[in-house]
Design an enzyme around this catalytic site. Structure first.
Site: not given
Ligand code: 13P
Length: 244
Positions: A4-6, A90, A92, A162, A168, A208, A229-230
């Site tokens: 997930n590149w956000k 998600h 967020e 999640e 994050g 994470s 994510g990251g």
């Molecule tokens: P991180 O891997 O950066 O913690 O993000 C997880 C996430 O929200 C994937 O959708």
């Protein structure tokens, strides 16, 4: 294994990522591989992934097919450009954009109607975990956001657990904690859709996930994949995760 590149990367950076990433996963046939890129980068992602096993995904969609909904993107628009997956609900989006269990269900139904494969997210916040309400929160999210799907619809859904406090933050749920939540979610699936659906459902862990903790998480039979994510922004790092 989904990245997930956000809200990261331009179209040019998307193409550059795929140039590095595809050779690293060329023989990775053990899982589906998805990159969920920002809407404007999806054509670049689809073009770059053509001929590979990697598929492009969106990070949201609106439930109407078309209409006067300024700023929104619909299922038919995503299917038309060759996008095949979509992340829905998600944390967020719940936290910053007013997403609710009710809108999660509407978006999921729309995604399925237009041939997209939804990854539906659920997870508790830190205060909810600390007050012993993790199961209650997951149950509410499942009942409001997923359980309204028919059996045939549910069969095409992937769930992502999640925990919000792990996103994050560098604080991963321990493999046992994640497995407990996955087991609980799978139990809800079993009660609503039956044991066969429950054992066939893929539940991804997100929060994470990094190259150095993915093996421990994936060693849990309850954990079927990861939503990253990251660590999905770097080709080598995400390839290491895919090839755990
Ligand atoms: P991180 O891997 O950066 O913690 O993000 C997880 C996430 O929200 C994937 O959708």
């Amino acid at each position: 294994m989904a990245g997930n590149w956000k809200m990261y990367k331009t179209a040019g950076e998307t193409t550059a990522f795929f140039e590095k990433f595809l050779p690293l996963v060329a023989s990775s046939t053990h899982c589906d591989i998805v990159i969920a890129a920002p809407f404007v980068n999806l054509p670049a992602a689809v073009a770059a992934a053509a001929g590979s096993r990697v598929e492009a995904g969106a990070q949201n969609l609106f439930w109407a097919k078309e209409g006067a909904y300024t700023g929104e993107v619909s299922g038919p628009m995503l299917s038309a450009i060759g996008c095949s997956w979509v992340i829905i609900g998600h944390s967020e989006r719940r936290q910053y954009f007013g997403e609710t269990d009710e809108t999660v269900l509407k978006r999921t139904k729309a995604a399925l109607e237009h041939g997209l494969k939804p990854i539906v997210c659920a997870g508790e916040r830190l205060e909810e975990r600390e007050s012993g309400n993790t199961d209650k929160v997951l149950q509410t999210q499942f009942e409001g956001g997923i359980a309204g799907l028919s059996e045939a619809e549910f069969a095409r859904v992937t769930i992502a657990y999640e925990p919000v406090w792990a996103i994050g933050t560098g604080k991963t749920a321990t493999p046992d904690m994640a497995a407990d939540a996955h087991r609980f979610l799978r139990g809800l699936v079993s009660a609503r859709y039956g044991a066969e659906a429950a054992s066939g459902t893929r539940i991804l862990y997100g929060g994470s996930v990094k190259p150095d903790n993915v093996r421990g998480l994936m060693a849990q039979p309850e954990i079927d994949g990861a939503l990253v994510g990251g660590a999905s922004l770097d080709a080598a790092s995400f390839a290491t995760i895919v090839n755990f």
